[in-house]
Design an enzyme around this catalytic site. Structure first.
Site, PDB file in Angstrom:
ATOM      1  N   ASN A  49       8.766  -4.085   3.099  1.00 22.04           N
ATOM      2  CA  ASN A  49       7.390  -3.681   3.395  1.00 22.04           C
ATOM      3  C   ASN A  49       7.061  -3.856   4.876  1.00 22.04           C
ATOM      4  OD1 ASN A  49       4.694  -2.912   3.027  1.00 22.04           O
ATOM      5  ND2 ASN A  49       4.061  -4.962   2.414  1.00 22.04           N
TER       6      ASN A  49
ATOM      7  N   HIS B 170       0.831  -1.202   0.000  1.00 20.31           N
ATOM      8  CA  HIS B 170       0.000   0.000   0.000  1.00 20.31           C
ATOM      9  C   HIS B 170       0.868   1.255   0.000  1.00 20.31           C
ATOM     10  CE1 HIS B 170      -3.311  -2.650   1.234  1.00 20.31           C
ATOM     11  NE2 HIS B 170      -4.129  -1.657   0.934  1.00 20.31           N
TER      12      HIS B 170
END
Length: 266
Positions: free
Chosen positions: A150, A119
């Site tokens: 991430n 995201h």
């Protein structure tokens, strides 16, 4: 014999059904519930410039889509203290962005690639409503990220941004991967894998603005976040984007050409 035939047919039917679902099923577009007001709308005049002219304004964040690289060159969003809730939200499907005319990359490009669907505007920053949460699952809001990056230093930076939102209340965040020629790609649509990611955090107003720019290689690191702070000018040079063109020229030049950690609690 007849039973075996029936079981075989059922098994084959299930396999075919699963294959069709995985390869062709796309959920309906997420729509704003009646009566829900945007809680994180951004004034369009403070958005960065776009190298593509494809600016998409969603209810709770905005982005500039770059079709060549099949992802956003920037995602911009407001983050306030009251946006950060612990509401439990069911994770929805990733779907193509209906507002990107050329269509954003299909989520299937990421399958089997070894990369996370990372995201840009974090889902965790939009738990304050079910729709705001779902809206972050448009594929225009994701970029291929190594899991250790991430879940590691990039996550640490996101957590720090949330800390600042609680402390300073009203942040403006701009983030994405650095899109440039020669990047490796994944999937049938050649989704680019950035070698660097950036995040810019702005707080205050024209009378007392403060900003920090982070530029991170796409790999895990245990180094302090301060080590990745760079002048905004450096990020602009790498991306070709003008991030704060609405500021008076003298103020923009002063803020973007230097690094000032004063007032930022790490």
């Amino acid at each position: 014999m007849r039973k075996r035939t029936v079981y075989t047919i059922l098994l084959i039917s299930c396999i075919i059904g699963f294959w069709v679902f995985e390869n062709f099923y796309t959920p309906a577009t997420y729509s704003v519930p009646k009566g829900e007001d945007p809680r994180a709308k951004i004034a369009s005049h403070i958005l960065p410039s776009s190298t593509t002219g494809v600016i998409v304004e969603h209810t709770n964040y905005s982005l500039s889509y770059n079709e060549t690289y099949e992802q956003a060159e920037w995602v911009a969003y407001a983050l306030k203290k009251n946006h950060l809730t612990n509401d439990d939200r069911k994770r929805p499907y990733f779907i193509e962005d209906p507002k990107v005319r050329t269509k954003s990359a299909d989520w299937r490009n990421y399958r089997g690639s070894g990369y996370d669907r990372g995201h840009l505007c974090p889902a965790g920053d939009r738990r304050f409503s079910e729709y705001a949460y779902k809206e972050t699952f448009y594929t225009s809001n994701i970029s291929p990220q190594n899991n250790d990056f991430n879940a590691g230093i990039w996550n640490r930076l996101e957590q720090k941004v949330r800390y600042w939102a609680k402390k300073y209340d009203n942040l403006f965040v701009i983030t994405a991967g650095v899109l440039e020629k020669g990047l490796s790609t994944i999937g049938d649509e050649d989704v680019a894998v950035p070698e660097y990611y950036y995040k810019i955090v702005f707080v205050g107003n024209l009378d007392n603005p403060r900003m920090l720019g982070f530029l991170m290689p796409h790999k895990e690191s245990t180094a302090p976040l301060q080590n990745f702070v760079v002048p905004i000018d450096e990020i602009e040079h790498m991306t070709g984007i003008d991030f704060f063109g609405y500021l008076p020229d003298s103020l923009e030049k002063k803020l973007e050409s230097t690094v000032n950690l004063k007032g930022w609690v790490f």
